[in-house]
Structure formats: structure tokens, C-alpha cells
Design a protein around this motif. Structure first.
Motif, PDB file in Angstrom:
ATOM      1  N   ARG A  12       0.824  -1.213   0.000  1.00  0.00           N
ATOM      2  CA  ARG A  12       0.000   0.000   0.000  1.00  0.00           C
ATOM      3  C   ARG A  12       0.855   1.259   0.000  1.00  0.00           C
ATOM      4  O   ARG A  12       0.388   2.337  -0.311  1.00  0.00           O
ATOM      5  N   TRP A  13       2.158   1.146   0.327  1.00  0.00           N
ATOM      6  CA  TRP A  13       3.054   2.295   0.368  1.00  0.00           C
ATOM      7  C   TRP A  13       3.795   2.527  -0.947  1.00  0.00           C
ATOM      8  O   TRP A  13       4.589   3.464  -1.049  1.00  0.00           O
ATOM      9  N   LEU A  99       7.743   1.352   8.970  1.00  0.00           N
ATOM     10  CA  LEU A  99       8.608   0.502   8.155  1.00  0.00           C
ATOM     11  C   LEU A  99       8.208   0.573   6.681  1.00  0.00           C
ATOM     12  O   LEU A  99       9.068   0.622   5.801  1.00  0.00           O
ATOM     13  N   GLY A 100       6.921   0.599   6.409  1.00  0.00           N
ATOM     14  CA  GLY A 100       6.445   0.707   5.033  1.00  0.00           C
ATOM     15  C   GLY A 100       6.891   2.002   4.370  1.00  0.00           C
ATOM     16  O   GLY A 100       7.328   2.015   3.211  1.00  0.00           O
ATOM     17  N   ILE A 101       6.808   3.095   5.108  1.00  0.00           N
ATOM     18  CA  ILE A 101       7.244   4.398   4.585  1.00  0.00           C
ATOM     19  C   ILE A 101       8.749   4.381   4.329  1.00  0.00           C
ATOM     20  O   ILE A 101       9.216   4.832   3.278  1.00  0.00           O
ATOM     21  N   ALA A 102       9.516   3.838   5.269  1.00  0.00           N
ATOM     22  CA  ALA A 102      10.974   3.778   5.124  1.00  0.00           C
ATOM     23  C   ALA A 102      11.367   2.997   3.868  1.00  0.00           C
ATOM     24  O   ALA A 102      12.188   3.453   3.063  1.00  0.00           O
ATOM     25  N   ASN A 140      20.497  14.863  -4.543  1.00  0.00           N
ATOM     26  CA  ASN A 140      19.199  15.106  -5.176  1.00  0.00           C
ATOM     27  C   ASN A 140      18.080  14.544  -4.296  1.00  0.00           C
ATOM     28  O   ASN A 140      18.343  14.030  -3.207  1.00  0.00           O
ATOM     29  N   LEU A 141      16.849  14.617  -4.785  1.00  0.00           N
ATOM     30  CA  LEU A 141      15.718  14.120  -3.982  1.00  0.00           C
ATOM     31  C   LEU A 141      15.750  12.600  -3.819  1.00  0.00           C
ATOM     32  O   LEU A 141      15.336  12.085  -2.782  1.00  0.00           O
ATOM     33  N   ALA A 142      16.233  11.889  -4.833  1.00  0.00           N
ATOM     34  CA  ALA A 142      16.345  10.434  -4.716  1.00  0.00           C
ATOM     35  C   ALA A 142      17.296  10.074  -3.566  1.00  0.00           C
ATOM     36  O   ALA A 142      16.985   9.205  -2.747  1.00  0.00           O
ATOM     37  N   ASP A 143      18.440  10.750  -3.521  1.00  0.00           N
ATOM     38  CA  ASP A 143      19.396  10.518  -2.436  1.00  0.00           C
ATOM     39  C   ASP A 143      18.759  10.823  -1.082  1.00  0.00           C
ATOM     40  O   ASP A 143      18.981  10.103  -0.100  1.00  0.00           O
ATOM     41  N   SER A 144      17.980  11.888  -1.031  1.00  0.00           N
ATOM     42  CA  SER A 144      17.303  12.262   0.222  1.00  0.00           C
ATOM     43  C   SER A 144      16.329  11.173   0.649  1.00  0.00           C
ATOM     44  O   SER A 144      16.269  10.823   1.836  1.00  0.00           O
ATOM     45  N   GLY A 145      15.560  10.635  -0.298  1.00  0.00           N
ATOM     46  CA  GLY A 145      14.630   9.550   0.013  1.00  0.00           C
ATOM     47  C   GLY A 145      15.355   8.330   0.557  1.00  0.00           C
ATOM     48  O   GLY A 145      14.929   7.724   1.552  1.00  0.00           O
ATOM     49  N   ILE A 146      16.473   7.985  -0.076  1.00  0.00           N
ATOM     50  CA  ILE A 146      17.263   6.837   0.371  1.00  0.00           C
ATOM     51  C   ILE A 146      17.791   7.077   1.789  1.00  0.00           C
ATOM     52  O   ILE A 146      17.681   6.202   2.655  1.00  0.00           O
ATOM     53  N   CYS A 147      18.343   8.251   2.033  1.00  0.00           N
ATOM     54  CA  CYS A 147      18.923   8.549   3.356  1.00  0.00           C
ATOM     55  C   CYS A 147      17.862   8.600   4.450  1.00  0.00           C
ATOM     56  O   CYS A 147      18.050   8.019   5.525  1.00  0.00           O
ATOM     57  N   VAL A 148      16.759   9.278   4.185  1.00  0.00           N
ATOM     58  CA  VAL A 148      15.689   9.355   5.190  1.00  0.00           C
ATOM     59  C   VAL A 148      15.130   7.954   5.464  1.00  0.00           C
ATOM     60  O   VAL A 148      14.927   7.564   6.615  1.00  0.00           O
ATOM     61  N   GLY A 149      14.906   7.184   4.406  1.00  0.00           N
ATOM     62  CA  GLY A 149      14.413   5.814   4.579  1.00  0.00           C
ATOM     63  C   GLY A 149      15.387   4.959   5.368  1.00  0.00           C
ATOM     64  O   GLY A 149      14.987   4.186   6.247  1.00  0.00           O
ATOM     65  N   ALA A 150      16.672   5.082   5.089  1.00  0.00           N
ATOM     66  CA  ALA A 150      17.688   4.302   5.811  1.00  0.00           C
ATOM     67  C   ALA A 150      17.733   4.679   7.291  1.00  0.00           C
ATOM     68  O   ALA A 150      17.827   3.801   8.160  1.00  0.00           O
ATOM     69  N   VAL A 151      17.656   5.972   7.576  1.00  0.00           N
ATOM     70  CA  VAL A 151      17.631   6.420   8.978  1.00  0.00           C
ATOM     71  C   VAL A 151      16.389   5.869   9.677  1.00  0.00           C
ATOM     72  O   VAL A 151      16.458   5.401  10.827  1.00  0.00           O
ATOM     73  N   MET A 152      15.270   5.886   8.989  1.00  0.00           N
ATOM     74  CA  MET A 152      14.045   5.336   9.567  1.00  0.00           C
ATOM     75  C   MET A 152      14.199   3.837   9.867  1.00  0.00           C
ATOM     76  O   MET A 152      13.732   3.361  10.906  1.00  0.00           O
ATOM     77  N   LEU A 153      14.855   3.100   8.961  1.00  0.00           N
ATOM     78  CA  LEU A 153      15.088   1.670   9.207  1.00  0.00           C
ATOM     79  C   LEU A 153      15.966   1.454  10.430  1.00  0.00           C
ATOM     80  O   LEU A 153      15.706   0.558  11.242  1.00  0.00           O
ATOM     81  N   VAL A 154      17.011   2.259  10.566  1.00  0.00           N
ATOM     82  CA  VAL A 154      17.899   2.146  11.728  1.00  0.00           C
ATOM     83  C   VAL A 154      17.122   2.443  13.012  1.00  0.00           C
ATOM     84  O   VAL A 154      17.217   1.701  13.998  1.00  0.00           O
TER      85      VAL A 154
END
Length: 165
Positions: A12-13, A99-102, A140-154
């Protein structure tokens, strides 16, 4: 039709992954037609500029000076990661919001950069963060998505371990 929008898994995410990918590609396109390549930058704040640069490497320009083989390595790596994360997302209960958002942020970011690598041979970066005269590698925004998602996973793994103990 109503069942389509009531997904019982983390899939769903996927709309969020698509949103990250679309915003990433739109902003890169806007930068590519609005800012001359290599231009010193448009100052947005005392610590943030808009620039237009190419990155043939990975995060923080890792392996950017190599002969070109890294393009396919990073493309393949990102595709494998996106597939693995998509499987994880499918197995994830729909109620696992954090977790789904990350995972969706990482998938969208990874695929946004894959599109650049396949289509252009490099990634377009445009966000130039700097402090005290030191400029960090543009991103870029893709890098930001990856970094924010990774921090959320941690954070998820840290707080999940605390809950389990």
C-alpha cells in the motif's frame, strides 16, 4: 475496485515510492533546463545552493573517477535492492506504517537514480549544502529519500530491540 485501494500488505506504500521517483525526475528535469551545467549555484539560504552537476559515482561521489564500469554496478545493485525491498514490502503487514514508509522512500530513491544511470550514464545532483566554507557533495531528492528511509530503518531496529527486551 475498492479492494485495489485496500491493500492488506505493505505494498500500500508503493504510491510513496512512485511519488519520490516522480518528484526526483521532475526536479532533475527542471534543474537541467533552468541552470547551466557547472554553474556556481543559486543561493537559496546561507547554507544551501541549487547547482547542476553530474555524478557518475554513488553517494558522496564514491567511485566517480572510475572508467564507467561503476554505472552498471550501481544500476544492478539498486535494482536488486529495489526488488528485495519490494518483496519485504509485500510481506509487511499494512499496519506497519513506519517501516512501510521507510522501505518505500528507499525504493523510490533507488529507482530515481537508476533511471538517470540508464538514460544518462550518470546521476543529476543539484542540492549543494555547505557550512563554514566547506561544500559537501551535491545530492538530489532520490538521495534524500534513500537517506531518510535508511535512517528510519535504523531507528525502527533500535526501537524494536528496546521493545523486545
Amino acid at each position: 475496485m475498492g479492494r485495489l485501494f485496500r491493500c492488506e500488505s505493505g505494498l500500500r506504500w508503493l504510491w510513496l515510492a512512485a511519488l519520490v521517483l516522480i518528484l526526483d525526475q521532475l526536479t532533475k528535469y527542471w534543474v537541467s533546463i533552468s541552470i547551466p551545467y557547472g554553474f556556481q549555484g543559486i543561493e537559496l539560504t546561507p547554507f544551501l545552493n541549487l547547482v547542476y552537476v553530474f555524478n557518475p559515482g554513488a553517494a558522496f561521489s564514491f567511485l566517480a573517477d572510475e572508467s564507467g564500469w561503476q554505472r552498471w554496478l550501481f544500476t544492478g545493485f539498486a535494482i536488486v535492492i529495489a526488488i528485495v525491498l519490494s518483496v519485504w514490502l509485500k510481506r509487511l503487514p499494512a499496519k506497519s506504517r513506519w517501516l512501510g514508509i521507510a522501505i518505500a522512500l528507499i525504493i523510490g530513491g533507488a529507482l530515481g537514480n537508476v533511471i538517470d544511470r540508464i538514460h544518462l550514464g550518470h546521476v543529476i545532483d543539484f542540492i549543494d549544502f555547505h557550512l563554514g566554507g566547506s561544500h559537501y557533495p551535491a545530492f538530489n531528492l532520490a538521495d534524500s529519500g534513500i537517506c531518510v528511509g535508511a535512517v528510519m530503518l535504523v531507528l525502527e531496529s533500535i526501537f524494536n530491540k528496546k521493545k523486545e527486551s
